[in-house]
Design an enzyme around this catalytic site. Structure first.
Site, PDB file in Angstrom:
ATOM      1  N   LYS A 182      19.472  14.030 -19.331  1.00  0.00           N
ATOM      2  CA  LYS A 182      18.839  13.132 -20.296  1.00  0.00           C
ATOM      3  C   LYS A 182      18.411  11.818 -19.653  1.00  0.00           C
ATOM      4  O   LYS A 182      17.410  11.213 -20.056  1.00  0.00           O
ATOM      5  CB  LYS A 182      19.780  12.868 -21.478  1.00  0.00           C
ATOM      6  CG  LYS A 182      19.794  13.989 -22.490  1.00  0.00           C
ATOM      7  CD  LYS A 182      20.512  13.608 -23.764  1.00  0.00           C
ATOM      8  CE  LYS A 182      21.984  13.437 -23.567  1.00  0.00           C
ATOM      9  NZ  LYS A 182      22.707  13.150 -24.827  1.00  0.00           N
ATOM     10  N   ARG A 211      26.958  25.906 -18.203  1.00  0.00           N
ATOM     11  CA  ARG A 211      25.786  25.319 -18.842  1.00  0.00           C
ATOM     12  C   ARG A 211      24.543  26.118 -18.477  1.00  0.00           C
ATOM     13  O   ARG A 211      24.538  26.903 -17.523  1.00  0.00           O
ATOM     14  CB  ARG A 211      25.603  23.855 -18.445  1.00  0.00           C
ATOM     15  CG  ARG A 211      25.410  23.634 -16.969  1.00  0.00           C
ATOM     16  CD  ARG A 211      25.205  22.163 -16.647  1.00  0.00           C
ATOM     17  NE  ARG A 211      23.822  21.742 -16.835  1.00  0.00           N
ATOM     18  CZ  ARG A 211      23.450  20.476 -16.948  1.00  0.00           C
ATOM     19  NH1 ARG A 211      24.343  19.523 -16.930  1.00  0.00           N
ATOM     20  NH2 ARG A 211      22.189  20.166 -17.083  1.00  0.00           N
ATOM     21  N   GLU A 255      25.286  13.045 -28.140  1.00  0.00           N
ATOM     22  CA  GLU A 255      25.184  11.588 -28.135  1.00  0.00           C
ATOM     23  C   GLU A 255      23.763  11.216 -28.552  1.00  0.00           C
ATOM     24  O   GLU A 255      22.808  11.774 -28.014  1.00  0.00           O
ATOM     25  CB  GLU A 255      25.463  11.030 -26.746  1.00  0.00           C
ATOM     26  CG  GLU A 255      26.891  11.173 -26.292  1.00  0.00           C
ATOM     27  CD  GLU A 255      27.092  10.568 -24.916  1.00  0.00           C
ATOM     28  OE1 GLU A 255      27.415   9.364 -24.851  1.00  0.00           O
ATOM     29  OE2 GLU A 255      26.915  11.286 -23.928  1.00  0.00           O
TER      30      GLU A 255
END
Length: 567
Positions: free
Chosen positions: A269, A259, A34
């Site tokens: 983020k 992850r 994104e």
């Protein structure tokens, strides 16, 4: 770029079987960031997995920006992501944007309405949340859930035409408010947002939600294996529902992997943006940040990062990786590449009283003792030099082998010197040392008359280049910063707790002013050096000026970390 084959793992096994059985003819993956922030070290693993797995099977990988939320997105982020992927050494097949498919996504939404699988809801976000239920209690139907197809279709078209305000209406999928999977309790798939979009301008005032758009993007692009982190495992049933109910001709499948969680490191983020917005760091590329641009500015190399993520492997587990493991790989990458020079970070002047005044002698020094191909250089030596202030003690403890009154040490690449006199200011602070040297002890002369136990680095005073040094410690004190398991990408994620700011290290940066060898005065951004006994340093790309270098500490020379033995 070296072609490092991915280690054996469950995703690789799935792809192998899909190709063997003819389920797929070509492997197509995608890296779908994104554009609402800069990439971080966790993304490096996702990039490596997607590009390397596809490449290993002769497939292709698209770079696709999931730009479905114009309120948080910016072309700055788009450009930085493209730069980071290229810098890491990867080339995408196609560059795509979710916004390229907004028209088709809209048409698929109308299809859902016509099938009775979606409806327009007038409830507010808070009201929807209240009726959603909990992990142990089912949700409750919205009073608008039974709107007719005709009414929902009319309202949805009027939403697109801009007749309603932000938050006034949403489009929801009609699935099952009693589902044990909370993600299937009529999730919102379109919301109103009268915001300028970086790619489509003001064409749209309704935007698809990420969890609805993402599977459609994969299907439109013919993605065969949609690889994502474990936070999205509970979203997979909705992913499959969207593909099926929107009647997509291509059917991608989602697979999840653990992850990358790095100790003492924030990779949310939203938290990273908070650090930037509140001025705790000096931008997304601050060398203390775990962003790819921050690591690059600090001095990490793409080779070191690729080796690091390769060694972390691919699995279903959510382990915490020691920060020293990342540091190990940059040491390994630089030890044969970086010239080994001398820098004095906390200078103390030494006057060699028996050396001729006005004389400058040039001495030979190898550039890297482990790599003869790097050759040698000439360094100046004269009556006045700088040593490290920490290398002198007036009243040392036992087994202190550096400089103190009456002791003799070796100057690297030069001579033995002996401390004879200590000069202090009116406050009793040591300002200068007077020493003598022995001309017979010149480095390389073969002198064996006596030995000394201490070797000091130094810089000759008259030719020394002034420099700034920036030393770093981890930005976060906590071993595992709170909330790092959450998925930034999921819609509706809460604002990061301010309490994580209490975990910031007040000593994460120390700025010093000292000297380097003269030829380093004209070093350029991204030039890397090993400073004897200090560590590996990189010339900063933001604050360095011609003739005034600023050096960022990449990593110290030693670590207690030992990589696992192979085989």
């Amino acid at each position: 770029m070296e072609n490092r084959i991915t280690p054996s793992n469950f995703i690789k096994n799935v792809i192998t079987e899909d190709l063997r059985s003819g389920k797929v003819n070509e492997v197509v993956t995608r890296f779908p960031p994104e554009p609402n922030g800069y990439l971080h070290i966790g993304h490096a693993k996702a990039i490596w997995i997607n590009f390397t797995l596809a490449g290993e099977f002769g497939g292709k990988t698209n770079l696709r920006f999931d730009d479905t939320n114009p309120l948080k997105e910016d072309t700055e982020y788009v450009k930085s992501i493209e730069q980071d992927v290229k810098w890491l050494g990867y080339t995408w097949e196609n560059l795509r944007f979710a916004s390229d498919y907004f028209e088709e996504m809209y048409e698929r939404a109308e299809l859902l309405i016509n099938k009775g699988k979606a409806y327009v809801d007038d409830l507010s976000a808070d009201q929807i949340r209240e009726l959603r239920g909990t992990l142990t209690e089912p949700g409750k139907n919205s009073p608008y859930r039974d709107r007719s197809v005709e009414e929902s279709l009319d309202l949805f078209r009027r939403m697109r035409a801009g007749e309603f305000k932000d938050g006034e209406k949403v489009l929801r999928a009609k699935i099952d408010m009693a589902s044990p999977n909370i993600n299937l309790r009529d999730p919102v798939i379109y919301r109103i947002s009268h915001a300028h979009h970086h790619n489509t301008g003001d064409k749209w005032c309704i935007y698809p939600m990420y969890t609805y758009a993402h599977p459609l993007e994969d299907a439109i692009e013919g993605v065969t294996h949609s690889l994502c982190s474990l936070e999205f495992e509970d979203q997979r049933p909705f992913y499959d529902w969207v593909i099926a109910e929107c009647e997509m001709p291509a059917v991608p499948h989602q697979y999840e992997f653990g992850r990358l969680n790095l100790a003492q490191t924030v990779t949310s983020k939203r938290k990273l943006k908070l650090l930037v917005d509140e001025g705790h760091v000096d931008g997304w590329d601050d060398p203390r940040m775990p962003t790819i641009s921050g690591l690059r500015r600090r001095g990490y190399t793409p080779e070191a990062i690729r080796s690091f993520v390769y060694e972390t492997g691919i699995s279903k587990s959510q382990g915490l990786v020691d920060l020293q493991m990342l540091e190990h790989f940059i040491r390994e990458d630089l030890k044969l590449k970086a010239p080994r020079t001398m820098a004095v970070l906390r200078p103390l002047k030494v006057v060699i009283t028996n050396y001729p005044e006005g004389q400058v002698e040039w001495l030979e020094a190898e550039n890297n003792s482990e790599n003869e191909e790097m050759g040698s250089r000439q360094i100046p030596f004269s009556r006045e030099i700088y040593i490290e202030r920490d290398d002198f003690m007036e009243n040392p403890p036992s087994k202190y082998f550096r400089l103190f009154p009456g002791n003799e040490v070796r100057l690297k690449h030069a001579y033995f010197i002996k401390c004879n006199e200590v000069i202090k200011d009116e406050n009793g602070e040591v300002t200068e040392l007077h020493c003598t040297y022995d001309p017979e002890t010149k480095s390389g002369s073969g002198f064996t008359g006596r030995k000394v136990k201490g070797t000091l680095h130094w810089v000759e005073a008259s030719h020394a280049a002034a420099a700034e040094f920036r030393l770093y410690e981890p930005l976060i004190l906590a071993e595992e910063p709170e909330g790092e398991g959450e998925a930034d990408e999921l819609e509706g994620a809460v604002k990061p707790a301010q309490s994580f700011l209490d975990q910031l290290n007040p000593k994460s940066i120390e700025i010093l002013h000292g000297f380097v060898e003269p030829e380093l005065k004209d070093s350029k951004p991204q030039d890397k050096f090993q400073f004897f006994r200090h560590g590996y340093f990189n010339v900063d790309s933001r604050y360095s000026q011609p003739g005034n270098p600023v050096f960022n500490l990449i990593v110290s020379l030693k670590s207690s970390y030992h990589p696992p033995k192979q085989g």
